[in-house]
Scaffold this active site. Sequence first.
Site, PDB file in Angstrom:
ATOM      1  N   ASP A   1       0.865  -1.172   0.000  1.00 17.94           N
ATOM      2  CA  ASP A   1       0.000   0.000   0.000  1.00 17.94           C
ATOM      3  C   ASP A   1       0.913   1.237   0.000  1.00 17.94           C
ATOM      4  O   ASP A   1       2.139   1.150   0.113  1.00 17.94           O
ATOM      5  CB  ASP A   1      -0.968  -0.007   1.185  1.00 17.94           C
ATOM      6  CG  ASP A   1      -2.200   0.868   0.924  1.00 17.94           C
ATOM      7  OD1 ASP A   1      -2.183   1.653  -0.050  1.00 17.94           O
ATOM      8  OD2 ASP A   1      -3.169   0.781   1.683  1.00 17.94           O
TER       9      ASP A   1
HETATM   10  C1  BGC Z   1      -5.095   3.151   0.183  1.00 16.40           C
HETATM   11  C2  BGC Z   1      -5.278   2.118  -0.891  1.00 16.40           C
HETATM   12  C3  BGC Z   1      -5.173   2.741  -2.252  1.00 16.40           C
HETATM   13  C4  BGC Z   1      -3.842   3.447  -2.369  1.00 16.40           C
HETATM   14  C5  BGC Z   1      -3.577   4.064  -3.713  1.00 16.40           C
HETATM   15  C6  BGC Z   1      -3.875   4.032  -0.051  1.00 16.40           C
HETATM   16  O1  BGC Z   1      -3.867   5.113   0.796  1.00 16.40           O
HETATM   17  O2  BGC Z   1      -4.989   2.515   1.446  1.00 16.40           O
HETATM   18  O3  BGC Z   1      -6.500   1.452  -0.711  1.00 16.40           O
HETATM   19  O4  BGC Z   1      -5.318   1.772  -3.244  1.00 16.40           O
HETATM   20  O5  BGC Z   1      -3.783   4.467  -1.384  1.00 16.40           O
HETATM   21  O6  BGC Z   1      -4.337   5.170  -3.947  1.00 16.40           O
END
Ligand code: BGC
Length: 764
Positions: free
Chosen positions: A288
């Site tokens: 993530d």
């Molecule tokens: C979130 C994810 C997301 C990623 C990319 C993160 O802050 O937890 O779910 O896919 O950002 O935008």
Amino acid sequence: MKRITPLAQSLVLGLTISLSTSAQPHQASQFRAKADSIIALMTLEEKIGQLNLPAAGDITTGQAASSNIAENIKAGKVGGLFNVKSVEKIRDIQRVAVEESRLGIPLLFAMDVIHGYETMFPIPLGLACSWDMELIERTARLAAEEASSDGICWTFSPMVDISRDPRWGRVSEGSGEDPYLGSQIAQSMVNGYQGGDLSQPNTILSCVKHFALYGASEAGRDYNTVDMSRLKMYNTFFPPYQAAVEAGVGSVMTAFNEVDGIPASANRWLMTDVLRNQWDFDGFVVTDYTAINEMTAHGLGDLKTVSAKALQAGVDMDMVGEGFLTTLQESLNEGKLSEDQIDEACRRILIAKFQLGLFDDPYRYCRAEEAEEVIFSSEHRQEAREMATQTFVLLKNENNVLPLSKDTKIALVGPLAKNRENMPGTWSVAANFSESVSLYDGLINALGDNATITYARGANIVEDALLESRVSIFGKPTYRDSRSAEEMIEEAVEVSKDADVIVAAVGEAAEMSGESSSRTDINLPTSQRKLLEALVATGKPVVMVLFTGRPLSITWANEHVPAILNVWFAGSEAGDAITDGLFGDVNPSGKLAMTFPQNVGQIPIYYNHKNTGRPLPEGQWFQKFRSNYLDVTNEPLYPFGYGLSYTTFDYGELQLSKTSLTGNETLQASIEVTNSGEYSGQEVVQLYIRDVVGSITRPMKELKGFQKISLAPGETQTVRFEITPDDLKFYNYDLDYVWEPGEFEIMIGGNSADVTTQAVQWSK
Ligand code: BGC
């Protein structure tokens, strides 16, 4: 260094550019061989470059930023980019990668396509309440069709984190509390995005997230610590991730939280033992957003240390934080990891690029003309409207206040009545908010010139201006009104004077749920509660249209407001769909995928709980020295699986083919369901099983099947379920997946709390 053009590259590889990437039995080994022949040409820097995933959009959620993206692409130091919204831009960036980098390896273009692309469908928690797997798969399919023509080949969806805590704002992005329903939805979403054949240009790579247990963060505070027994992981929280893997999901995203004392992104047990060895996952793992960097704050060491740990644990791609890009080479020189480990991660990413056909045609997802045609098309919007109607949950309908007749004089009141931007809900990266349909728009569209609607805003979303400023973000304004609460309420009561019915559009603003939107108070905000009190005091019937991204404790409203229609955030067509529901053009049939608590103190509250050694006898409130509360009953406000209809359904006797079974026999369970009301309607008939005695304690009931049926008034249907020992299996103390002989209770009903039960004996 010598630059190798794509054409020269294909010759070096002994491949022709037209080499097919369509699904073949030996496809996997072919792609592997192709990836290896590229790896043979790559420098160490280029290999590490493939593991780097910078963000290019406007939304930054993490604690670090990517640097010099353009320069890095030319230097072969980028594997993909995410959240770029523009097919022209994507084409340009891809051109730089393909024509200006030495090896011309195409980039992956990703986006958070979570519940639609430009045509927005309801938030995932709402979609889950449809209990309609075809519908859910179709939302993912349509989203993939739109996104794939606009340059996107990879989505960070589905999010399948089970959660029992509505304080956690991200429950809006998942499918609720149940592993069985959650697993079915996980598979439907993956199938919808990937379409069973990634070589097709209108399918995209799916990424199941957040692996693992992100929905169990303590106290519902986002990114917080998770601590859980392996039994609970395997029996309750893991199944949807595993289901996605079984459906062939191409990538997995790590969670921010720790799992068993080690952050997910450095957890080798999780990513290698469980994901790859136990579940046979063969795609790639991406972290993530800056999750590697964040392991320093978790207390695992400096960036170099945590980056090496992440790679060794099984991470292939580093989202945004550049820990891999800036430290892996040094760790390799120091002997802390091997080049084989880097090669393996690089290989997995290259294989995904082959699967997607990017080496055949790096621009295959840039189809501007098609994009123009399919994105936010009237056909897609019409489907989105129809789908949204299937996600509404009728929580209360005293005296059949609903449906409304079209000649009713309506007073429309509430801070969400005229707010287009908030309709799509959280994580709607590609949406054009101003083109969404508000409830006000929807009523006007339905009634046209005959509309006799009066309107007042009635209240601000919340009284506290600071809190409101925190949720009036990402292009979703809440339009705070500077008048006093009293003035606004007075106006609302005034415009309701001549109305037959008051429709109150209340609840959360879209960004009150979603990422980093945890709440400790999940009541309806006081400003809106006061408005409701004043509206109810007029003596007119009040219909509460509840917008929310999570279960709320609306106990007061449940006692005093005659009709409550929960519409979640229903997507770009929300207003038209809600209007269809209010006027009864579509009869609500949604069933809750997550329990609504009476108050925040009951959390975590979920239907598949254990019995304890001191259970409270059914139907009672308090007994000293029993497992209960002094001040509130153990029951939820609305149980899992609950939802009313404009019609009524009567359940007959539960019929079982046998009450004593042996070994692999099949048990037939059936029940007659009759539409005893005046409207056609749909009912989700739910099957639950309790394993009465076990070698470990077992839940009071577990969902094991469901069927959504349609019945005309007076019509009866026999709904049948087949139960085999597979439905009785669970992970025992040694984490073996087994069933144990003994007594089982078979339950069927219209929600988890209202079932008819019969017992069977099942021996080995
Ligand atoms: C979130 C994810 C997301 C990623 C990319 C993160 O802050 O937890 O779910 O896919 O950002 O935008």
